[in-house]
Design an enzyme around this catalytic site. Structure first.
Site, short mmCIF file in Angstrom:
data_model
loop_
_atom_site.label_atom_id
_atom_site.label_comp_id
_atom_site.label_asym_id
_atom_site.label_seq_id
_atom_site.Cartn_x
_atom_site.Cartn_y
_atom_site.Cartn_z
N CYS A 22 2.79 -5.99 -1.95
CA CYS A 22 1.55 -5.20 -1.96
C CYS A 22 0.37 -6.15 -1.75
O CYS A 22 0.17 -7.07 -2.53
CB CYS A 22 1.38 -4.45 -3.28
SG CYS A 22 -0.27 -3.69 -3.37
N ASN A 41 6.18 -4.47 4.92
CA ASN A 41 5.01 -3.89 4.27
C ASN A 41 3.81 -4.09 5.21
O ASN A 41 3.98 -4.50 6.36
CB ASN A 41 4.80 -4.56 2.89
CG ASN A 41 4.07 -3.63 1.91
OD1 ASN A 41 3.13 -2.91 2.28
ND2 ASN A 41 4.49 -3.65 0.66
N THR A 99 2.93 5.98 7.68
CA THR A 99 1.63 6.51 8.10
C THR A 99 1.74 7.83 8.87
O THR A 99 0.88 8.70 8.75
CB THR A 99 0.93 5.45 8.98
OG1 THR A 99 1.00 4.21 8.27
CG2 THR A 99 -0.50 5.79 9.27
#
Ligand code: ORO
Length: 304
Positions: free
Chosen positions: A130, A192, A266
């Site tokens: 992250c 990621n 997305t």
């Protein structure tokens, strides 16, 4: 349809399509669009030991062919996920991949120990990538020894296979992949988001309150394909591939690069039906490509 089946550690997938962590919450919003049992699996939003509100807004910005996010791991915490989210998901016939994040190694270990006992959690996705938190997250994913130590400690307590979610924000992703494989990872999830930023030219200020955020969407697809291709030749554990997938052709491209299954992120925001649409479209694309079973595609492109 059995020709779409894929077998992975802990995950017997009816098809290789799962929504990506962070782009599907815990499923509730999408359940009003279609039956979540159609999905191969669901990767739920990262869970941390404590509940988190995340970063201040604005925390999403559009970009050319993608988006930036700086959510900051908003989630109800392990207690909320165990008490509400996972039991609610049990009504669906779909394995859950539980993404785990934390600030310290001990947080990851404690959260994994609890989450991996939930009956519908079939795999842990260890979030060492992250980009939007000051502590933890990507800090665990850029140094091979640190990534390996975390993987080892989480593996020691997990009741289910552990997939490590890798960051593209490193000089050598193969080195990190090899380190976590040696530390006992059962699989990899990649990639990621790529660290990026946008500036409001009139205010001369960053658009995101966090200044920087993670870039996702079709803009990053070639980076993901390159990294999956490199890593798949260096490790023997399976890869769940993600990064800008929008079409059935993209799914095939990721599998040829070396992914055994894929996650859609997305694209869910622009088309909430994207996952069932891809599942429906894959068989005719396999016919066109003269491929009987989808797993035959895995790693089926050039070797170095
Ligand atoms: N954003 C990302 O791009 N990746 C993560 O793993 C987590 C977040 C977030 O919560 O900000």
């Amino acid at each position: 349809m059995s020709r779409l089946k894929v077998e992975l550690p802990g995950l017997s997938l009816k098809n290789p399509i799962m929504p990506a962590s962070g782009c599907f919450g815990f499923g509730k919003e999408y359940a009003s669009f279609y039956d979540l049992s159609e999905l191969g699996a669901i990767a739920i939003k990262a869970t941390t030991a404590e509940s988190r509100f995340g970063n201040a807004t604005p925390r999403v910005a559009e970009t050319t062919a993608g988006m930036l996010n700086a959510i900051g791991l908003q989630n109800p915490g392990i207690e909320g996920v165990m008490a509400n989210e996972l039991p609610w998901l049990e009504r669906y016939d779909v394995p859950i991949v539980a993404n785990v994040a934390g600030t310290e190694i001990d947080d990851y270990v404690a959260t994994t120990a609890r989450l991996s006992t939930a009956p519908n959690v079939h795999a842990i996705e260890l979030n060492i990538s992250c980009p939007n938190v000051k502590q933890g997250g990507i800090a665990f994913g850029t140094i091979p020894e640190v990534a390996a130590q975390l993987t080892k400690e989480v593996k020691a307590v997990s009741e289910v296979p552990v997939y490590v979610k890798l960051s593209p924000n490193v000089a050598d992703i193969v080195e990190i992949a090899r380190a976590v494989e040696q530390a006992g990872a059962d699989g990899l999830s990649m990639i990621n988001t790529l660290l990026g930023s946008r500036i409001d030219i009139r205010r001369r200020k960053p658009i995101l309150s966090n200044l920087y955020g993670g870039l996702s969407g079709p803009a990053i697809k070639p980076v993901a394909i390159r990294m999956i291709h490199q890593v798949s030749q260096a490790v023997t554990i399976p890869i769940i591939g993600m990064g800008g997938i929008q079409t059935a052709e993209d799914v095939v491209e990721f599998m040829l690069a070396g992914a055994s299954a894929v996650a859609i992120g997305t694209a869910n925001f622009t088309d909430p039906y994207i996952c069932p649409t891809l599942i429906e479209e894959l068989p005719s694309l396999l016919d066109e490509l003269e491929v009987n079973e989808i797993h035959e595609l895995i790693g089926g492109s050039w070797k170095e």
